[in-house]
Enzyme design. Structure first.
Site, mmCIF file in Angstrom:
data_model
loop_
_atom_site.group_PDB
_atom_site.id
_atom_site.type_symbol
_atom_site.label_atom_id
_atom_site.label_comp_id
_atom_site.label_asym_id
_atom_site.label_seq_id
_atom_site.Cartn_x
_atom_site.Cartn_y
_atom_site.Cartn_z
ATOM 1 N N GLY A 10 -17.144 -28.512 30.567
ATOM 2 C CA GLY A 10 -18.108 -27.497 30.120
ATOM 3 C C GLY A 10 -18.453 -27.657 28.656
ATOM 4 O O GLY A 10 -18.851 -26.697 28.000
ATOM 5 N N LEU A 66 -16.667 -30.890 38.278
ATOM 6 C CA LEU A 66 -15.462 -30.237 38.811
ATOM 7 C C LEU A 66 -15.402 -30.271 40.336
ATOM 8 O O LEU A 66 -14.365 -29.945 40.906
ATOM 9 C CB LEU A 66 -15.398 -28.778 38.350
ATOM 10 C CG LEU A 66 -14.858 -28.507 36.954
ATOM 11 C CD1 LEU A 66 -14.629 -27.015 36.760
ATOM 12 C CD2 LEU A 66 -13.572 -29.258 36.679
ATOM 13 N N SER A 132 -11.863 -14.443 32.876
ATOM 14 C CA SER A 132 -12.964 -13.546 32.482
ATOM 15 C C SER A 132 -12.641 -12.079 32.720
ATOM 16 O O SER A 132 -11.972 -11.709 33.696
ATOM 17 C CB SER A 132 -14.198 -13.926 33.305
ATOM 18 O OG SER A 132 -15.169 -12.916 33.213
ATOM 19 N N GLU A 134 -14.679 -10.174 33.930
ATOM 20 C CA GLU A 134 -15.293 -9.845 35.229
ATOM 21 C C GLU A 134 -14.221 -9.635 36.299
ATOM 22 O O GLU A 134 -14.478 -8.998 37.315
ATOM 23 C CB GLU A 134 -16.217 -10.982 35.675
ATOM 24 C CG GLU A 134 -17.652 -10.835 35.255
ATOM 25 C CD GLU A 134 -18.388 -9.719 35.971
ATOM 26 O OE1 GLU A 134 -18.412 -9.707 37.206
ATOM 27 O OE2 GLU A 134 -18.942 -8.849 35.287
ATOM 28 N N TYR A 155 -18.666 -14.431 41.533
ATOM 29 C CA TYR A 155 -18.168 -15.066 40.301
ATOM 30 C C TYR A 155 -16.809 -14.475 39.917
ATOM 31 O O TYR A 155 -15.855 -15.219 39.628
ATOM 32 C CB TYR A 155 -19.182 -14.866 39.173
ATOM 33 C CG TYR A 155 -18.649 -15.225 37.810
ATOM 34 C CD1 TYR A 155 -18.598 -16.542 37.365
ATOM 35 C CD2 TYR A 155 -18.177 -14.234 36.940
ATOM 36 C CE1 TYR A 155 -18.096 -16.863 36.107
ATOM 37 C CE2 TYR A 155 -17.678 -14.544 35.690
ATOM 38 C CZ TYR A 155 -17.637 -15.857 35.278
ATOM 39 O OH TYR A 155 -17.131 -16.173 34.030
HETATM 40 P P1 NAP Z 1 -22.008 -21.719 29.968
HETATM 41 O O1 NAP Z 1 -22.770 -21.732 28.682
HETATM 42 O O2 NAP Z 1 -22.685 -21.284 31.207
HETATM 43 O O3 NAP Z 1 -21.409 -23.199 30.174
HETATM 44 C C1 NAP Z 1 -20.839 -23.580 31.416
HETATM 45 C C2 NAP Z 1 -20.518 -25.064 31.341
HETATM 46 O O4 NAP Z 1 -19.977 -25.483 32.610
HETATM 47 C C3 NAP Z 1 -21.744 -25.959 31.071
HETATM 48 O O5 NAP Z 1 -21.341 -27.023 30.245
HETATM 49 C C4 NAP Z 1 -22.073 -26.484 32.465
HETATM 50 O O6 NAP Z 1 -22.767 -27.701 32.463
HETATM 51 C C5 NAP Z 1 -20.666 -26.680 33.012
HETATM 52 N N1 NAP Z 1 -20.595 -26.804 34.468
HETATM 53 C C6 NAP Z 1 -21.126 -25.980 35.399
HETATM 54 N N2 NAP Z 1 -20.820 -26.423 36.633
HETATM 55 C C7 NAP Z 1 -20.079 -27.544 36.478
HETATM 56 C C8 NAP Z 1 -19.471 -28.469 37.367
HETATM 57 N N3 NAP Z 1 -19.555 -28.318 38.707
HETATM 58 N N4 NAP Z 1 -18.789 -29.524 36.859
HETATM 59 C C9 NAP Z 1 -18.703 -29.693 35.516
HETATM 60 N N5 NAP Z 1 -19.270 -28.863 34.615
HETATM 61 C C10 NAP Z 1 -19.944 -27.803 35.097
HETATM 62 O O7 NAP Z 1 -20.690 -20.811 29.810
HETATM 63 P P2 NAP Z 1 -19.955 -20.278 28.481
HETATM 64 O O8 NAP Z 1 -20.560 -18.983 28.095
HETATM 65 O O9 NAP Z 1 -19.854 -21.393 27.511
HETATM 66 O O10 NAP Z 1 -18.517 -19.942 29.063
HETATM 67 C C11 NAP Z 1 -17.497 -20.936 29.124
HETATM 68 C C12 NAP Z 1 -16.499 -20.544 30.214
HETATM 69 O O11 NAP Z 1 -15.930 -19.268 29.916
HETATM 70 C C13 NAP Z 1 -17.089 -20.413 31.611
HETATM 71 O O12 NAP Z 1 -16.101 -20.842 32.532
HETATM 72 C C14 NAP Z 1 -17.343 -18.927 31.760
HETATM 73 O O13 NAP Z 1 -17.330 -18.567 33.114
HETATM 74 C C15 NAP Z 1 -16.155 -18.372 31.001
HETATM 75 N N6 NAP Z 1 -16.348 -17.063 30.376
HETATM 76 C C16 NAP Z 1 -17.433 -16.838 29.594
HETATM 77 C C17 NAP Z 1 -17.574 -15.620 28.956
HETATM 78 C C18 NAP Z 1 -18.755 -15.339 28.080
HETATM 79 O O14 NAP Z 1 -19.011 -14.158 27.790
HETATM 80 N N7 NAP Z 1 -19.461 -16.350 27.593
HETATM 81 C C19 NAP Z 1 -16.595 -14.627 29.128
HETATM 82 C C20 NAP Z 1 -15.485 -14.907 29.920
HETATM 83 C C21 NAP Z 1 -15.359 -16.139 30.528
HETATM 84 P P3 NAP Z 1 -24.393 -27.737 32.286
HETATM 85 O O15 NAP Z 1 -24.641 -27.595 30.799
HETATM 86 O O16 NAP Z 1 -24.738 -29.078 32.825
HETATM 87 O O17 NAP Z 1 -24.933 -26.586 33.072
HETATM 88 N N1 GDD Z 2 -28.557 -11.323 32.799
HETATM 89 C C1 GDD Z 2 -29.192 -10.112 32.784
HETATM 90 N N2 GDD Z 2 -30.543 -10.082 32.816
HETATM 91 N N3 GDD Z 2 -28.428 -8.997 32.731
HETATM 92 C C2 GDD Z 2 -29.081 -7.810 32.689
HETATM 93 C C3 GDD Z 2 -30.465 -7.710 32.709
HETATM 94 C C4 GDD Z 2 -31.241 -8.896 32.783
HETATM 95 O O1 GDD Z 2 -32.466 -8.893 32.805
HETATM 96 N N4 GDD Z 2 -30.796 -6.399 32.644
HETATM 97 C C5 GDD Z 2 -29.658 -5.710 32.583
HETATM 98 N N5 GDD Z 2 -28.597 -6.554 32.618
HETATM 99 C C6 GDD Z 2 -27.179 -6.160 32.616
HETATM 100 C C7 GDD Z 2 -26.370 -6.734 33.788
HETATM 101 O O2 GDD Z 2 -26.585 -5.988 34.978
HETATM 102 C C8 GDD Z 2 -24.949 -6.609 33.218
HETATM 103 O O3 GDD Z 2 -24.457 -5.320 33.481
HETATM 104 C C9 GDD Z 2 -25.147 -6.780 31.711
HETATM 105 O O4 GDD Z 2 -26.551 -6.691 31.466
HETATM 106 C C10 GDD Z 2 -24.633 -8.109 31.173
HETATM 107 O O5 GDD Z 2 -25.176 -9.162 31.957
HETATM 108 P P1 GDD Z 2 -25.019 -10.701 31.524
HETATM 109 O O6 GDD Z 2 -25.459 -10.893 30.131
HETATM 110 O O7 GDD Z 2 -25.676 -11.511 32.587
HETATM 111 O O8 GDD Z 2 -23.429 -10.918 31.489
HETATM 112 P P2 GDD Z 2 -22.269 -10.493 32.518
HETATM 113 O O9 GDD Z 2 -21.507 -9.371 31.871
HETATM 114 O O10 GDD Z 2 -22.793 -10.267 33.873
HETATM 115 O O11 GDD Z 2 -21.380 -11.826 32.569
HETATM 116 C C11 GDD Z 2 -21.027 -12.504 31.372
HETATM 117 O O12 GDD Z 2 -19.802 -12.007 30.878
HETATM 118 C C12 GDD Z 2 -18.670 -12.287 31.701
HETATM 119 C C13 GDD Z 2 -17.445 -11.647 31.003
HETATM 120 O O13 GDD Z 2 -17.384 -10.296 31.284
HETATM 121 C C14 GDD Z 2 -20.972 -14.004 31.695
HETATM 122 O O14 GDD Z 2 -20.853 -14.722 30.501
HETATM 123 C C15 GDD Z 2 -19.767 -14.346 32.550
HETATM 124 O O15 GDD Z 2 -19.651 -15.768 32.678
HETATM 125 C C16 GDD Z 2 -18.521 -13.785 31.854
HETATM 126 O O16 GDD Z 2 -17.351 -14.091 32.594
#
Ligand code: NAP
Ligand code: GDD
Length: 346
Positions: A10, A66, A132, A134, A155
């Site tokens: 990632g 993966l 996460s 989530e 997810y």
């Molecule tokens: P992101 O920007 O969506 O990046 C996901 C990465 O995974 C990208 O590099 C993507 O590649 C790669 N990927 C997806 N499917 C794959 C596969 N089958 N094999 C290999 N690589 C693959 O996510 P992020 O925000 O950096 O988050 C990093 C990790 O933390 C994720 O696992 C996410 O679920 C977790 N997480 C995120 C948050 C948050 O708020 N950001 C919170 C809690 C946990 P491409 O660039 O090619 O798509």
């Molecule tokens: N994406 C999105 N788009 N979300 C919206 C919208 C819209 O137009 N309008 C309202 N929302 C609300 C969603 O319903 C959710 O309650 C909130 O905004 C946040 O949505 P996202 O930004 O898509 O993030 P997430 O909380 O669902 O998930 C992210 O956080 C997780 C950790 O709690 C992702 O980064 C996950 O990968 C990560 O694990």
């Protein structure tokens, strides 16, 4: 400075890019796993690229996925990492309702494939799993390491499987494997379909007269939003401890989507009510209403503390969009040579 080697899955994602910067700064050699795509997908790490013929290069990219366990085993054997950071996932909650099977394959089983590859190669490496908030889903806040899980999306369910298989490999095989249970963290490098980035981009475009309206779903959901650049430090700290353990990483504050919209538009002297419209297509079949993390364990054991909270985050993201707009480029696309050249030669 360290002579350690890290493998990051990632690496092309938001967190992968910040973690790469952090580890390279610390002197690590960094190997990243990149999915093959018909277009280049390395824009978030382009600025870290150095010609691989340069003897000082410490960033190397490899094709991998993966869903391909034997490739993971080959890469581990080739790279011999001291630390493995598994950040790869189908990470979009709304998309996971449309693609539950693919999400399970990548986000849940992909973790088992990687852990099994580590076990089979017998490498004494340390393993970080991107778990996460989530996973807490419907369980009321504040959420901490012992809070019961109740995921609300494919997810969240896939991440919960990955969490438990990580713990299982730690308990069954003595692997140094940890779960970082990270609450939402954002940045100018956030994917454009996550709500904070979608709002920052649209508000800036509205201010510039490039669009009139922003369509959103549920404005009442509350999230604990932190700054991604700070959260990758916590990932690294977890792997530097004597014993493996699991940690919540969060700010301990909660804001609604409406709050975030208001902060972003107000920073541009706009009234969001004039521009934001509802579209039911952005609702989820089941919603997570309220996430607020209690990260006191991370503070006590790792010495980690957040600095940026939602109001400042909103301003920071809007400023990055303004800056990008004035340069007529996306904030994650610096004009430097691309590491994709390295991959293209494979
Ligand atoms: P992101 O920007 O969506 O990046 C996901 C990465 O995974 C990208 O590099 C993507 O590649 C790669 N990927 C997806 N499917 C794959 C596969 N089958 N094999 C290999 N690589 C693959 O996510 P992020 O925000 O950096 O988050 C990093 C990790 O933390 C994720 O696992 C996410 O679920 C977790 N997480 C995120 C948050 C948050 O708020 N950001 C919170 C809690 C946990 P491409 O660039 O090619 O798509
Ligand atoms: N994406 C999105 N788009 N979300 C919206 C919208 C819209 O137009 N309008 C309202 N929302 C609300 C969603 O319903 C959710 O309650 C909130 O905004 C946040 O949505 P996202 O930004 O898509 O993030 P997430 O909380 O669902 O998930 C992210 O956080 C997780 C950790 O709690 C992702 O980064 C996950 O990968 C990560 O694990």
């Amino acid at each position: 400075m360290t002579a350690k080697t890290a493998l990051i899955t990632g690496i092309t994602g938001q967190d992968g890019s910040y973690l790469s910067e952090l580890l390279l700064d610390k002197g690590y050699t960094v190997h990243g796993v990149v999915r093959r795509a018909s277009t280049f997908n390395t824009c978030r790490i382009d600025h870290l690229y150095r010609d691989p013929h340069d003897p000082d290069t410490r960033l190397f990219l490899h094709y991998g996925d993966l869903t391909d366990g034997s490739r993971m085993a080959c890469l581990l054997d080739q790279v011999q990492p001291d630390e493995v950071y598994n950040l790869a996932a189908q990470s979009h909650v709304r998309v996971s309702f449309d693609e539950p099977e693919f999400t399970g394959d990548t986000t849940a089983l992909g973790t088992t494939r990687l852990l099994e590859a580590i076990r089979m190669t017998g490498l004494p490496c340390r393993y970080y799993q991107a778990s996460s908030s989530e996973m807490f889903g419907a369980t009321p806040p504040p959420q901490h390491e012992s809070t019961p899980f109740h995921p609300r999306s494919p997810y969240g369910v896939a991440k919960l499987y990955a969490y438990w298989i990580t713990r299982n490999y730690r308990e069954a095989y003595g692997l140094y494997a940890v779960n970082g249970i990270l609450f939402n963290h954002e940045s100018p490098r956030r994917g454009p379909t996550f709500v904070t980035r979608k709002v920052a981009t649209a508000a800036t475009r509205i201010k510039a007269g490039l669009q009139d309206v922003l369509y959103l779903g549920n404005l009442d959901a509350r999230r604990d939003w932190g700054y991604a650049a700070e959260y990758v430090e916590a990932m690294w700290l977890m792997l530097q401890q004597e014993d493996p353990d699991d940690y919540v990483v969060a700010t301990g504050t909660s804001y609604s989507v409406r709050d975030f919209v208001e902060y972003s538009f107000a920073h541009l002297d706009l009234d969001w009510r004039d521009h934001v419209r509802f579209d039911k297509r952005y609702l989820r079949p089941a919603e997570v209403d309220d996430l607020v993390g209690d990260a006191s364990k991370a503070e006590q054991v790792l010495g980690w503390r957040p600095r940026v909270r939602a109001p400042e985050l909103a301003r920071l993201m809007v400023d990055a969009e303004l800056n990008a707009l004035s340069r007529n480029t996306g904030p994650t696309v610096p004009a430097v040579p691309s590491p994709a050249h390295t991959l293209a030669s494979h």
